[in-house]
Design an enzyme around this catalytic site. Sequence first.
Site, PDB file in Angstrom:
ATOM      1  N   GLY A   1      60.684  56.080  58.869  1.00  0.00           N
ATOM      2  CA  GLY A   1      59.874  55.159  59.658  1.00  0.00           C
ATOM      3  C   GLY A   1      59.605  53.925  58.825  1.00  0.00           C
ATOM      4  O   GLY A   1      59.627  53.994  57.596  1.00  0.00           O
TER       5      GLY A   1
ATOM      6  N   GLN B   1      55.956  46.144  55.816  1.00  0.00           N
ATOM      7  CA  GLN B   1      56.758  46.633  54.682  1.00  0.00           C
ATOM      8  C   GLN B   1      57.989  45.773  54.425  1.00  0.00           C
ATOM      9  O   GLN B   1      58.658  45.947  53.406  1.00  0.00           O
ATOM     10  CB  GLN B   1      57.196  48.079  54.917  1.00  0.00           C
TER      11      GLN B   1
ATOM     12  N   CYS C   1      56.315  57.204  50.935  1.00  0.00           N
ATOM     13  CA  CYS C   1      56.358  55.887  51.582  1.00  0.00           C
ATOM     14  C   CYS C   1      57.371  55.019  50.857  1.00  0.00           C
ATOM     15  O   CYS C   1      57.422  55.011  49.624  1.00  0.00           O
ATOM     16  CB  CYS C   1      54.972  55.259  51.495  1.00  0.00           C
ATOM     17  N   LEU C   2      58.172  54.254  51.617  1.00  0.00           N
ATOM     18  CA  LEU C   2      59.180  53.379  50.994  1.00  0.00           C
ATOM     19  C   LEU C   2      58.523  52.290  50.143  1.00  0.00           C
ATOM     20  O   LEU C   2      59.156  51.751  49.243  1.00  0.00           O
ATOM     21  CB  LEU C   2      60.076  52.742  52.062  1.00  0.00           C
TER      22      LEU C   2
ATOM     23  N   HIS D   1      49.934  51.360  58.404  1.00  0.00           N
ATOM     24  CA  HIS D   1      50.500  50.167  57.746  1.00  0.00           C
ATOM     25  C   HIS D   1      50.092  48.888  58.482  1.00  0.00           C
ATOM     26  O   HIS D   1      49.892  47.849  57.857  1.00  0.00           O
ATOM     27  CB  HIS D   1      52.032  50.235  57.710  1.00  0.00           C
TER      28      HIS D   1
HETATM   29 ZN    ZN Z   1      54.715  53.957  54.461  1.00  0.00          ZN
END
Ligand code: ZN
Length: 166
Positions: free
Chosen positions: A44, A49, A88-89, A134
Amino acid sequence: MFKIAKYPDPILRKTAKPISDFNDELKKMASDMAEVMYEDDGIGLAAPQVSKSLRLIVIGLGHGDFKTYVNPEITFFSKEKTKTDEGCLSLPKIFGDVIRPKKIHVKYYDLDGQVHKEKLKGIDSVILQHEVDHLNGILFIDRVEKINQGQELLDALKKQLDEQAK
Ligand SMILES: [Zn+2]
């Protein structure tokens, strides 16, 4: 191609703006986000991000396919909770247990501006809650109960943030 914003990039702490134009640019942004998400093995991704402060989320469906949530709004949270080892990326190599409501109802728009309502449970519910966070400048480390991996790295990043604030 987009680059993933990494903690402690301040963009990750901003409240993202609602989307009002359902145009080709939006569709392009969603597919570019999906591309970078698959590139980094994510499941996701939220627009902040990729340094775009907009209320847009893509969720991987496997094999390069993705689903888009525009201006998502969680309208119901179950009292029943579930615990997941989240990552999380934007916080690579850091994982920890997060407790969240097990089931949610979500209202959102698709890329054509059509409104939808959906009930999610299990991992789908957890992923969407993580991504909606986010959009509100919230990271899983704010909700984490126990860091399972990367505590030292997280401490170093937090220290970096403190230094920036000085
Ligand atoms: Zn994340």
